[in-house]
Design an enzyme around this catalytic site. Sequence first.
Site, short mmCIF file in Angstrom:
data_model
loop_
_atom_site.label_atom_id
_atom_site.label_comp_id
_atom_site.label_asym_id
_atom_site.label_seq_id
_atom_site.Cartn_x
_atom_site.Cartn_y
_atom_site.Cartn_z
N HIS A 96 0.82 -1.21 0.00
CA HIS A 96 0.00 0.00 0.00
C HIS A 96 0.85 1.26 0.00
CE1 HIS A 96 -1.92 -3.32 2.27
NE2 HIS A 96 -2.89 -3.10 1.40
FE1 FES Z 1 0.20 -1.87 3.79
FE2 FES Z 1 2.85 -2.14 3.95
S1 FES Z 1 1.73 -0.43 3.31
S2 FES Z 1 1.32 -3.61 4.42
#
Ligand code: FES
Length: 131
Positions: A96
């Site tokens: 993410h």
């Molecule tokens: Fe979501 Fe690393 S940014 S698990």
Amino acid sequence: LSSIEVDISSIQPGEGITVKWRGKPLFIRRRTPEEIKAAEGVNVAQLRDPQADKDRVQKPEWLVLIGVCTHLGCVPQGEKSSEPRGEYGGYYCPCHGSQYDTSGRIRKGPAPLNLAVPPYSFTSDTTVKVG
Ligand code: FES
């Protein structure tokens, strides 16, 4: 195995290795002078998880971290210089988009906390004992 000893003698500046410790990836990275300077120069008060670099390392050249993103547990990239390291030159989580700096501190993206520092010690100039 609760503790491991890792030979760090072949790690070049700017590179790191990943080993397994207690079922998790463990990052050991040898920082360049520029990376150390960047990590030490950060205004700690502006960090999401405020921690000084000196409280995260035992020797400035060596960064020892648990390689698990504090958002949802993916393994961040950047331990090898051929991998993306994100805008802050440390680690980039492909899940993410969390970005960590050269001290493993969260700088951008959804992760709430810095990459964790495990208990470790140097048993010689070229050996780290973790756990
Ligand atoms: Fe979501 Fe690393 S940014 S698990």
